[in-house]
Design a protein around this motif. Structure first.
Motif, PDB file in Angstrom:
ATOM      1  N   ARG A  65      88.562  38.920  13.591  1.00  0.00           N
ATOM      2  CA  ARG A  65      88.027  37.645  14.071  1.00  0.00           C
ATOM      3  C   ARG A  65      88.261  36.512  13.072  1.00  0.00           C
ATOM      4  O   ARG A  65      88.707  35.419  13.438  1.00  0.00           O
ATOM      5  N   LYS A  66      87.951  36.744  11.800  1.00  0.00           N
ATOM      6  CA  LYS A  66      88.116  35.704  10.784  1.00  0.00           C
ATOM      7  C   LYS A  66      89.595  35.357  10.604  1.00  0.00           C
ATOM      8  O   LYS A  66      89.956  34.181  10.496  1.00  0.00           O
ATOM      9  N   ARG A  67      90.449  36.375  10.566  1.00  0.00           N
ATOM     10  CA  ARG A  67      91.874  36.125  10.377  1.00  0.00           C
ATOM     11  C   ARG A  67      92.450  35.326  11.541  1.00  0.00           C
ATOM     12  O   ARG A  67      93.256  34.409  11.347  1.00  0.00           O
ATOM     13  N   ILE A 102      97.871  25.978  21.268  1.00  0.00           N
ATOM     14  CA  ILE A 102      97.913  27.368  20.810  1.00  0.00           C
ATOM     15  C   ILE A 102      96.846  27.602  19.743  1.00  0.00           C
ATOM     16  O   ILE A 102      96.136  28.620  19.756  1.00  0.00           O
ATOM     17  N   GLY A 103      96.731  26.664  18.805  1.00  0.00           N
ATOM     18  CA  GLY A 103      95.714  26.799  17.763  1.00  0.00           C
ATOM     19  C   GLY A 103      94.312  26.865  18.328  1.00  0.00           C
ATOM     20  O   GLY A 103      93.480  27.667  17.884  1.00  0.00           O
ATOM     21  N   SER A 104      94.032  26.034  19.340  1.00  0.00           N
ATOM     22  CA  SER A 104      92.712  26.056  19.974  1.00  0.00           C
ATOM     23  C   SER A 104      92.439  27.408  20.637  1.00  0.00           C
ATOM     24  O   SER A 104      91.338  27.959  20.540  1.00  0.00           O
ATOM     25  N   ALA A 105      93.469  27.954  21.314  1.00  0.00           N
ATOM     26  CA  ALA A 105      93.307  29.243  21.989  1.00  0.00           C
ATOM     27  C   ALA A 105      93.074  30.377  21.000  1.00  0.00           C
ATOM     28  O   ALA A 105      92.432  31.381  21.334  1.00  0.00           O
ATOM     29  N   LEU A 106      93.592  30.236  19.774  1.00  0.00           N
ATOM     30  CA  LEU A 106      93.389  31.264  18.761  1.00  0.00           C
ATOM     31  C   LEU A 106      92.046  31.134  18.060  1.00  0.00           C
ATOM     32  O   LEU A 106      91.434  32.143  17.694  1.00  0.00           O
ATOM     33  N   MET A 107      91.568  29.898  17.851  1.00  0.00           N
ATOM     34  CA  MET A 107      90.367  29.736  17.020  1.00  0.00           C
ATOM     35  C   MET A 107      89.068  29.645  17.810  1.00  0.00           C
ATOM     36  O   MET A 107      87.996  29.963  17.279  1.00  0.00           O
TER      37      MET A 107
END
Length: 466
Positions: A65-67, A102-107
């Motif tokens: 999760r953190k990574r 993409i960044g939003s979907a990952l974080m």
């Protein structure tokens, strides 16, 4: 301390989704493109984020999760930096629409997973979700105001640089996050499932976004591709063409999930997730909450700018009572969770939201004073703030830690779809009226009242806690 970087990340993602709306003209003029070109970039950002939310959530189980959270921040920050340096629409779309999406979907999914797995009990979880949900709603509400101020004073590029700065601060704070060990799971990513779910959500959201241009049922204008008219004006709206394509992909996706489960392999999302009544109704209330929030903000903002002639900064200031209501209710989430059930809070939130919308309908007119909007907007914000936290807590707490990646992605996708539908629904009602005026805005708000009442009915069907 763990909540602070998570809340800031949710604020940044929500801020990015709304701040661009007030800078469209400035960006178009600077990049030598059209307003439609910039609006396309905003649309692609929404589509990218919504379609990849479920796969992004699954990756949090595989990568940690953190990574995954830090990776999302890195991709998002790189996208914002590239967008700030754009000299044409191509780099803007690559940086803002694709990389930030993409960044939003990952974080975003790890934010809600980490809150769930690190909270000691329901009350602590409600308090943490209150901070995160409040930050998200604040980002969405403050986006036009902050974006208007930054664009007016420093230029539109400064808005992206502000995001880069915030991402840097979040990365520093996030290094202190201690993630509990994840339950052992099959370490195989369901690539076909990810492609099918992303394609299905992409076409559904893309179809919804066409409603403002073409209408929901009957197309207001010809729908053409490459100069070839596929759906003439007066025929079926292309909304249903794309929604149908998306539904077909999702149908194949669910068939794929069942087939994978029968073979004893882990799918992208387990089918049992959708059989639980509380989960289904809880997700429906989340969808309606974001629909009403984004739809009402859109209607009020357009009313203030088109009828009263307000600029972006004045419009943002007028929405401040709703922002205060959201923040106040979110701050009280922990205390409310100790005294009331999550089901009761969702119901109370919908009642306040309906009351707020009705007050705006009754009190706000083209010539009415500034104070006329305060009571309704405050109640609207307070109602949304109460039930945003309660609904998320209700759904996330329904599942063990091992299933948090699954439910978090679905929950965030449902909420994002609600935001898209809210703006599209309100926009299509306004676009369907011959002239923008008091009656057209009243009709759009009345439509949102009906949707909010439907959400209340769904909340009333929520069963009592086990």
């Amino acid at each position: 301390m763990i909540v602070l970087p998570l809340a800031l990340a949710q604020f940044v993602a929500s801020y990015a989704a709304t701040t661009m709306t007030v800078a469209v003209s400035a960006i178009a003029a600077d990049l030598g493109t059209t307003v439609i070109g910039v609006q396309t970039a905003i649309t692609v950002f929404t589509l990218t984020m919504a379609s990849l939310m479920v796969p992004g959530s699954k990756l949090s189980d595989l990568l940690g999760r953190k990574r995954c959270f830090l990776a999302g921040l890195a991709v998002y920050g790189a996208g914002a930096l590239l967008a700030s340096a754009a000299r044409g629409p191509g780099l803007l779309i690559f940086g803002y629409s694709l990389l930030e999406g993409i960044g939003s979907a990952l974080m975003i999914p790890p934010i809600y997973i980490l809150v769930t797995v690190t909270s000691r009990d329901l009350t602590a979880r409600a308090r943490a979700f209150g901070v995160v949900s409040g930050a998200g709603a604040l980002g969405a509400a403050a986006g036009p105001l902050v974006g208007g101020l930054v664009t007016t004073w420093f230029g539109w590029r400064a808005s992206f640089l502000l995001q880069v700065l915030l991402v840097g601060v979040i990365v520093v704070l996030a290094r202190r996050i201690t993630e509990p060990p994840s339950p052992p799971r099959e370490r195989h990513f369901d690539v076909p499932g990810a492609i099918l779910s992303a394609a299905g959500l992409f076409f559904v959201v893309f179809g919804v976004l066409q409603a403002g241009t073409y209408g929901w049922l009957v197309s207001r204008t010809d729908f053409a591709v490459g100069g070839v008219v596929l759906l003439p004006a007066g025929g079926l709206s292309p909304v249903w063409l794309f929604a149908g394509i998306g539904a077909a992909f999702l149908f194949v996706f669910f068939r794929h999930v069942r087939a994978r489960e029968r073979k004893g392999r882990e799918p992208l999302v387990p089918s049992g997730l959708f059989r639980d009544r509380v989960t289904g109704l809880g997700l429906l209330t989340q969808h309606v909450q974001w629909l009403v929030l984004q739809g009402s903000f859109f209607v009020v903002a357009v009313f203030l700018q088109e009828v009263r002639g307000y600029d972006a900064v004045e419009t943002g200031l007028m929405l401040t009572p709703a922002t205060i209501g959201i923040l106040g209710a979110s701050a009280a989430a922990g205390r409310l969770a100790r005294r009331h059930s999550q089901r009761g809070l969702v119901r109370a939130g919908f009642l306040l939201t309906v009351a707020g919308l009705v007050l705006v309908l009754l009190l706000v007119r083209a010539g009415s004073g500034v104070a006329s909007a305060v009571p309704g907007l405050f109640l609207l914000g307070a109602g949304v703030g109460i039930m945003l936290t309660a609904s998320v807590n209700l759904v996330q707490s329904r599942f063990p830690d091992s299933a948090q990646g699954d439910i978090s992605g679905v929950s965030r996708s449902v909420s994002n779809l609600g935001s898209s539908v809210g703006t599209a629904l309100a926009g299509s009602v306004l676009a369907g009226t011959p002239h923008l005026g008091g009656r057209s805005f009243a009709l759009a708000l009345a439509t949102l009242v009906v949707v909010a009442v439907a959400g209340l009915l769904a909340a009333l069907l929520l069963p009592a806690p086990d």
